[in-house]
Write an enzyme that holds these catalytic residues in place. Sequence first.
Site, PDB file in Angstrom:
ATOM      1  N   MET A  27       0.846  -1.205   0.000  1.00  0.00           N
ATOM      2  CA  MET A  27       0.000   0.000   0.000  1.00  0.00           C
ATOM      3  C   MET A  27       0.881   1.255   0.000  1.00  0.00           C
ATOM      4  O   MET A  27       0.411   2.348   0.310  1.00  0.00           O
ATOM      5  CB  MET A  27      -0.935  -0.009   1.203  1.00  0.00           C
ATOM      6  N   GLY A  28       2.157   1.076  -0.323  1.00  0.00           N
ATOM      7  CA  GLY A  28       3.044   2.234  -0.446  1.00  0.00           C
ATOM      8  C   GLY A  28       3.576   2.733   0.886  1.00  0.00           C
ATOM      9  O   GLY A  28       3.492   2.049   1.893  1.00  0.00           O
ATOM     10  N   HIS A  34       9.085  -3.535   3.473  1.00  0.00           N
ATOM     11  CA  HIS A  34       8.711  -3.735   2.062  1.00  0.00           C
ATOM     12  C   HIS A  34       9.951  -4.061   1.220  1.00  0.00           C
ATOM     13  O   HIS A  34       9.917  -4.931   0.354  1.00  0.00           O
ATOM     14  CB  HIS A  34       8.078  -2.460   1.489  1.00  0.00           C
ATOM     15  N   GLN A 150      -3.251 -12.382   7.868  1.00  0.00           N
ATOM     16  CA  GLN A 150      -3.421 -12.094   6.437  1.00  0.00           C
ATOM     17  C   GLN A 150      -2.672 -13.119   5.592  1.00  0.00           C
ATOM     18  O   GLN A 150      -3.209 -13.682   4.631  1.00  0.00           O
ATOM     19  CB  GLN A 150      -2.904 -10.686   6.152  1.00  0.00           C
TER      20      GLN A 150
END
Length: 273
Positions: A27-28, A34, A150
Amino acid sequence: MKILKTTKELIDYRKSFTCSVGFVPTMGALHHGHISLIKEALKNNEKTIVSIFVNPTQFLAGEDFESYPNRYEADVKICELAGVDVLFMPTKDEIYFKDEPNILAPMKQSYILEGYQRPKHFDGVLQVVLKLLNLTKPTNAYFGKKDAQQLFLIQNMVKTLFLDTNIVPCEIVRDEYGLALSSRNTYLDDKEKKEALKLSKSLKIASQEIMRGELETEYIKVTMREILAPLHVEYIEAVDRKFNKIENIELKNSIILVATKVGKTRLIDNIWI
Ligand code: AMP
Protein backbone atom coordinates in the site's frame (compact mmCIF):
# COMPACT_ATOMS: atom_id res chain seq x y z
CA MET A 1 11.47 0.56 -14.63
CA LYS A 2 8.02 0.65 -16.23
CA ILE A 3 5.36 2.53 -14.29
CA LEU A 4 1.95 1.20 -15.26
CA LYS A 5 -1.32 2.70 -14.14
CA THR A 6 -3.96 0.75 -16.01
CA THR A 7 -4.89 -2.92 -15.83
CA LYS A 8 -4.81 -3.10 -19.63
CA GLU A 9 -1.18 -1.93 -19.73
CA LEU A 10 -0.26 -4.42 -17.02
CA ILE A 11 -2.01 -7.37 -18.69
CA ASP A 12 -0.36 -6.54 -22.04
CA TYR A 13 3.10 -6.00 -20.57
CA ARG A 14 2.88 -9.13 -18.42
CA LYS A 15 2.37 -11.18 -21.60
CA SER A 16 5.89 -10.26 -22.71
CA PHE A 17 7.37 -12.08 -19.68
CA THR A 18 8.02 -15.73 -20.40
CA CYS A 19 10.28 -16.11 -17.37
CA SER A 20 9.77 -16.34 -13.58
CA VAL A 21 7.92 -13.38 -12.10
CA GLY A 22 8.04 -12.21 -8.49
CA PHE A 23 5.26 -10.00 -7.14
CA VAL A 24 5.18 -7.76 -4.07
CA PRO A 25 1.82 -6.11 -3.31
CA THR A 26 1.97 -3.06 -1.04
CA MET A 27 0.00 0.00 0.00
CA GLY A 28 3.04 2.23 -0.45
CA ALA A 29 4.91 4.51 2.00
CA LEU A 30 7.64 1.94 1.49
CA HIS A 31 10.04 1.08 4.32
CA HIS A 32 12.72 -1.54 4.89
CA GLY A 33 10.07 -4.19 5.57
CA HIS A 34 8.71 -3.73 2.06
CA ILE A 35 12.24 -3.49 0.67
CA SER A 36 13.16 -6.86 2.18
CA LEU A 37 10.23 -8.43 0.30
CA ILE A 38 11.30 -6.69 -2.91
CA LYS A 39 14.89 -7.93 -2.48
CA GLU A 40 13.65 -11.51 -2.03
CA ALA A 41 11.60 -11.16 -5.21
CA LEU A 42 14.53 -9.70 -7.15
CA LYS A 43 16.86 -12.46 -5.96
CA ASN A 44 14.62 -15.36 -6.91
CA ASN A 45 12.83 -14.24 -10.06
CA GLU A 46 13.88 -12.92 -13.43
CA LYS A 47 11.28 -10.14 -13.36
CA THR A 48 9.82 -8.33 -10.36
CA ILE A 49 6.50 -6.48 -10.19
CA VAL A 50 5.62 -4.24 -7.23
CA SER A 51 2.15 -2.79 -6.77
CA ILE A 52 1.16 0.25 -4.74
CA PHE A 53 -2.55 0.46 -4.12
CA VAL A 54 -4.26 1.69 -0.97
CA ASN A 55 -7.17 -0.71 -1.10
CA PRO A 56 -10.39 0.95 0.04
CA THR A 57 -12.29 -2.29 0.65
CA GLN A 58 -10.02 -3.42 3.49
CA PHE A 59 -10.54 -0.25 5.55
CA LEU A 60 -13.48 0.10 7.92
CA ALA A 61 -15.47 3.30 8.18
CA GLY A 62 -13.58 5.64 10.50
CA GLU A 63 -10.17 4.06 9.81
CA ASP A 64 -7.27 5.89 8.17
CA PHE A 65 -8.05 5.26 4.49
CA GLU A 66 -8.25 8.98 3.67
CA SER A 67 -5.10 9.87 5.61
CA TYR A 68 -2.99 6.78 4.81
CA PRO A 69 0.59 7.99 4.24
CA ASN A 70 1.38 8.79 0.62
CA ARG A 71 5.05 8.92 -0.43
CA TYR A 72 4.60 8.63 -4.17
CA GLU A 73 7.91 10.14 -5.29
CA ALA A 74 10.06 8.41 -2.69
CA ASP A 75 8.35 5.08 -3.43
CA VAL A 76 9.08 5.37 -7.16
CA LYS A 77 12.74 6.14 -6.41
CA ILE A 78 13.03 3.21 -3.98
CA CYS A 79 11.63 0.77 -6.53
CA GLU A 80 13.78 2.18 -9.32
CA LEU A 81 17.00 1.99 -7.30
CA ALA A 82 16.17 -1.53 -6.09
CA GLY A 83 15.90 -2.73 -9.70
CA VAL A 84 12.16 -3.41 -9.87
CA ASP A 85 10.96 -4.08 -13.43
CA VAL A 86 7.34 -2.96 -13.15
CA LEU A 87 5.66 -0.64 -10.67
CA PHE A 88 1.88 -0.96 -10.91
CA MET A 89 -0.03 1.97 -9.40
CA PRO A 90 -3.69 1.76 -10.37
CA THR A 91 -6.57 4.00 -9.31
CA LYS A 92 -9.58 2.55 -7.50
CA ASP A 93 -11.65 2.63 -10.69
CA GLU A 94 -9.09 0.47 -12.50
CA ILE A 95 -9.44 -2.26 -9.87
CA TYR A 96 -13.12 -2.20 -8.89
CA PHE A 97 -16.33 -2.53 -10.90
CA LYS A 98 -19.87 -1.50 -10.10
CA ASP A 99 -21.12 -5.09 -9.95
CA GLU A 100 -18.82 -7.90 -9.00
CA PRO A 101 -18.89 -11.14 -7.01
CA ASN A 102 -18.16 -10.96 -3.31
CA ILE A 103 -15.13 -12.69 -1.88
CA LEU A 104 -15.70 -13.79 1.71
CA ALA A 105 -12.79 -14.94 3.83
CA PRO A 106 -13.51 -18.21 5.70
CA MET A 107 -15.44 -17.43 8.92
CA LYS A 108 -13.35 -19.50 11.29
CA GLN A 109 -10.01 -17.76 10.89
CA SER A 110 -11.14 -14.38 9.66
CA TYR A 111 -13.57 -13.45 12.45
CA ILE A 112 -10.98 -13.70 15.23
CA LEU A 113 -8.14 -11.34 16.22
CA GLU A 114 -7.70 -8.80 13.39
CA GLY A 115 -10.98 -9.92 11.86
CA TYR A 116 -12.83 -9.44 15.15
CA GLN A 117 -11.39 -5.96 15.62
CA ARG A 118 -11.84 -5.09 11.94
CA PRO A 119 -14.95 -6.92 10.63
CA LYS A 120 -14.83 -7.60 6.86
CA HIS A 121 -11.21 -6.41 6.70
CA PHE A 122 -10.02 -9.76 5.36
CA ASP A 123 -12.81 -9.94 2.78
CA GLY A 124 -11.34 -6.73 1.33
CA VAL A 125 -7.78 -8.05 1.55
CA LEU A 126 -8.61 -11.29 -0.27
CA GLN A 127 -10.68 -9.44 -2.86
CA VAL A 128 -7.78 -7.20 -3.84
CA VAL A 129 -5.05 -9.85 -3.56
CA LEU A 130 -7.03 -12.20 -5.81
CA LYS A 131 -7.40 -9.44 -8.41
CA LEU A 132 -3.70 -8.53 -8.19
CA LEU A 133 -2.59 -12.16 -8.47
CA ASN A 134 -4.80 -12.61 -11.53
CA LEU A 135 -3.37 -9.46 -13.10
CA THR A 136 0.28 -10.20 -12.40
CA LYS A 137 0.20 -14.03 -12.62
CA PRO A 138 3.34 -14.31 -10.51
CA THR A 139 5.47 -17.40 -10.07
CA ASN A 140 6.15 -16.22 -6.50
CA ALA A 141 4.30 -13.62 -4.41
CA TYR A 142 5.88 -12.19 -1.27
CA PHE A 143 4.06 -11.39 1.99
CA GLY A 144 5.34 -10.37 5.42
CA LYS A 145 4.91 -12.47 8.56
CA LYS A 146 4.15 -9.14 10.25
CA ASP A 147 0.58 -9.61 8.98
CA ALA A 148 0.46 -13.24 10.04
CA GLN A 149 -3.30 -13.74 9.87
CA GLN A 150 -3.42 -12.09 6.44
CA LEU A 151 -0.60 -14.36 5.25
CA PHE A 152 -2.46 -17.45 6.48
CA LEU A 153 -5.72 -16.42 4.77
CA ILE A 154 -3.90 -15.68 1.50
CA GLN A 155 -2.16 -19.07 1.61
CA ASN A 156 -5.56 -20.65 2.24
CA MET A 157 -7.11 -18.76 -0.72
CA VAL A 158 -4.30 -19.73 -3.09
CA LYS A 159 -4.64 -23.38 -2.08
CA THR A 160 -8.43 -23.62 -2.15
CA LEU A 161 -8.91 -21.64 -5.37
CA PHE A 162 -6.06 -23.57 -7.04
CA LEU A 163 -4.14 -20.41 -7.93
CA ASP A 164 -0.88 -21.09 -9.68
CA THR A 165 1.37 -18.98 -7.45
CA ASN A 166 3.84 -19.84 -4.72
CA ILE A 167 3.30 -17.69 -1.61
CA VAL A 168 6.59 -16.79 0.07
CA PRO A 169 6.41 -15.73 3.74
CA CYS A 170 9.06 -13.13 4.69
CA GLU A 171 10.55 -12.36 8.11
CA ILE A 172 9.48 -9.30 10.11
CA VAL A 173 11.87 -6.36 9.74
CA ARG A 174 12.36 -4.24 12.88
CA ASP A 175 14.15 -1.01 13.68
CA GLU A 176 17.28 -1.00 15.85
CA TYR A 177 15.13 -0.86 19.00
CA GLY A 178 12.87 -3.76 18.02
CA LEU A 179 9.84 -1.87 16.72
CA ALA A 180 8.33 -3.75 13.77
CA LEU A 181 8.43 -1.43 10.76
CA SER A 182 5.05 -0.23 9.55
CA SER A 183 3.86 2.60 7.33
CA ARG A 184 1.65 3.60 10.26
CA ASN A 185 4.71 4.21 12.51
CA THR A 186 4.89 7.65 10.87
CA TYR A 187 1.81 8.58 12.92
CA LEU A 188 3.77 8.13 16.18
CA ASP A 189 5.43 11.02 18.00
CA ASP A 190 8.66 10.44 19.97
CA LYS A 191 6.88 9.59 23.22
CA GLU A 192 4.54 7.17 21.45
CA LYS A 193 7.46 5.53 19.66
CA LYS A 194 8.93 4.65 23.07
CA GLU A 195 5.58 3.26 24.23
CA ALA A 196 5.30 1.27 21.00
CA LEU A 197 8.49 -0.63 21.91
CA LYS A 198 6.42 -2.43 24.54
CA LEU A 199 4.91 -4.63 21.84
CA SER A 200 8.18 -6.21 20.74
CA LYS A 201 9.43 -6.22 24.33
CA SER A 202 6.40 -8.19 25.51
CA LEU A 203 6.90 -10.71 22.70
CA LYS A 204 10.59 -11.03 23.51
CA ILE A 205 9.87 -11.71 27.18
CA ALA A 206 7.17 -14.21 26.15
CA SER A 207 9.68 -16.11 24.02
CA GLN A 208 12.20 -16.08 26.87
CA GLU A 209 9.56 -17.52 29.23
CA ILE A 210 8.81 -20.21 26.66
CA MET A 211 12.50 -21.07 26.30
CA ARG A 212 12.55 -21.48 30.10
CA GLY A 213 9.81 -24.09 29.66
CA GLU A 214 6.73 -21.99 30.47
CA LEU A 215 4.27 -23.18 27.81
CA GLU A 216 0.92 -22.22 29.31
CA THR A 217 -0.74 -19.61 27.10
CA GLU A 218 -2.66 -17.96 29.93
CA TYR A 219 0.53 -17.36 31.92
CA ILE A 220 2.28 -15.92 28.85
CA LYS A 221 -0.66 -13.60 28.18
CA VAL A 222 -0.68 -12.27 31.76
CA THR A 223 3.07 -11.64 31.61
CA MET A 224 2.72 -9.77 28.33
CA ARG A 225 -0.21 -7.71 29.58
CA GLU A 226 1.91 -6.51 32.54
CA ILE A 227 4.63 -5.32 30.17
CA LEU A 228 2.16 -3.63 27.84
CA ALA A 229 0.36 -1.69 30.60
CA PRO A 230 -0.99 0.96 30.49
CA LEU A 231 -1.48 0.63 26.71
CA HIS A 232 -4.95 -0.25 25.48
CA VAL A 233 -4.59 -3.89 24.45
CA GLU A 234 -6.99 -5.08 21.75
CA TYR A 235 -5.80 -8.67 21.93
CA ILE A 236 -2.98 -10.92 23.02
CA GLU A 237 -3.38 -14.44 21.70
CA ALA A 238 -1.49 -17.63 20.99
CA VAL A 239 -2.53 -19.72 18.01
CA ASP A 240 -1.13 -22.64 16.09
CA ARG A 241 0.07 -22.01 12.54
CA LYS A 242 -3.48 -22.68 11.26
CA PHE A 243 -4.86 -20.00 13.55
CA ASN A 244 -6.58 -22.27 16.04
CA LYS A 245 -6.34 -20.84 19.57
CA ILE A 246 -4.14 -22.98 21.81
CA GLU A 247 -3.90 -23.43 25.57
CA ASN A 248 -0.29 -24.52 25.46
CA ILE A 249 2.49 -23.32 23.21
CA GLU A 250 3.63 -25.95 20.71
CA LEU A 251 7.24 -25.32 19.76
CA LYS A 252 7.75 -24.72 16.02
CA ASN A 253 3.96 -24.59 15.51
CA SER A 254 2.79 -21.46 17.36
CA ILE A 255 2.39 -17.74 16.83
CA ILE A 256 1.87 -15.21 19.60
CA LEU A 257 0.10 -12.08 18.41
CA VAL A 258 -0.55 -8.71 19.95
CA ALA A 259 -2.53 -5.63 18.91
CA THR A 260 -2.61 -2.38 20.88
CA LYS A 261 -3.48 1.24 20.46
CA VAL A 262 -0.61 3.68 21.05
CA GLY A 263 -2.31 7.05 21.19
CA LYS A 264 -4.61 6.95 18.19
CA THR A 265 -2.41 4.54 16.24
CA ARG A 266 -3.24 0.86 16.04
CA LEU A 267 -0.14 -1.37 16.04
CA ILE A 268 0.23 -5.13 15.60
CA ASP A 269 3.18 -7.43 16.11
CA ASN A 270 3.82 -11.15 16.53
CA ILE A 271 6.44 -13.79 17.06
CA TRP A 272 6.63 -17.24 15.50
CA ILE A 273 7.59 -19.79 18.14
P1 AMP B 1 1.39 -2.98 3.46
O1 AMP B 1 1.96 -1.94 2.56
O2 AMP B 1 1.34 -2.57 4.91
O3 AMP B 1 0.07 -3.54 2.96
O4 AMP B 1 2.40 -4.20 3.43
C1 AMP B 1 2.76 -4.84 2.23
C2 AMP B 1 3.51 -6.10 2.55
O5 AMP B 1 4.67 -5.79 3.33
C3 AMP B 1 2.67 -7.09 3.40
O6 AMP B 1 2.92 -8.41 2.93
C4 AMP B 1 3.22 -6.89 4.78
O7 AMP B 1 3.09 -8.02 5.62
C5 AMP B 1 4.68 -6.60 4.49
N1 AMP B 1 5.31 -5.89 5.60
C6 AMP B 1 4.86 -4.75 6.20
N2 AMP B 1 5.67 -4.42 7.24
C7 AMP B 1 6.64 -5.38 7.30
C8 AMP B 1 7.77 -5.60 8.15
N3 AMP B 1 8.07 -4.80 9.14
N4 AMP B 1 8.53 -6.69 7.90
C9 AMP B 1 8.23 -7.54 6.88
N5 AMP B 1 7.19 -7.38 6.04
C10 AMP B 1 6.40 -6.32 6.24
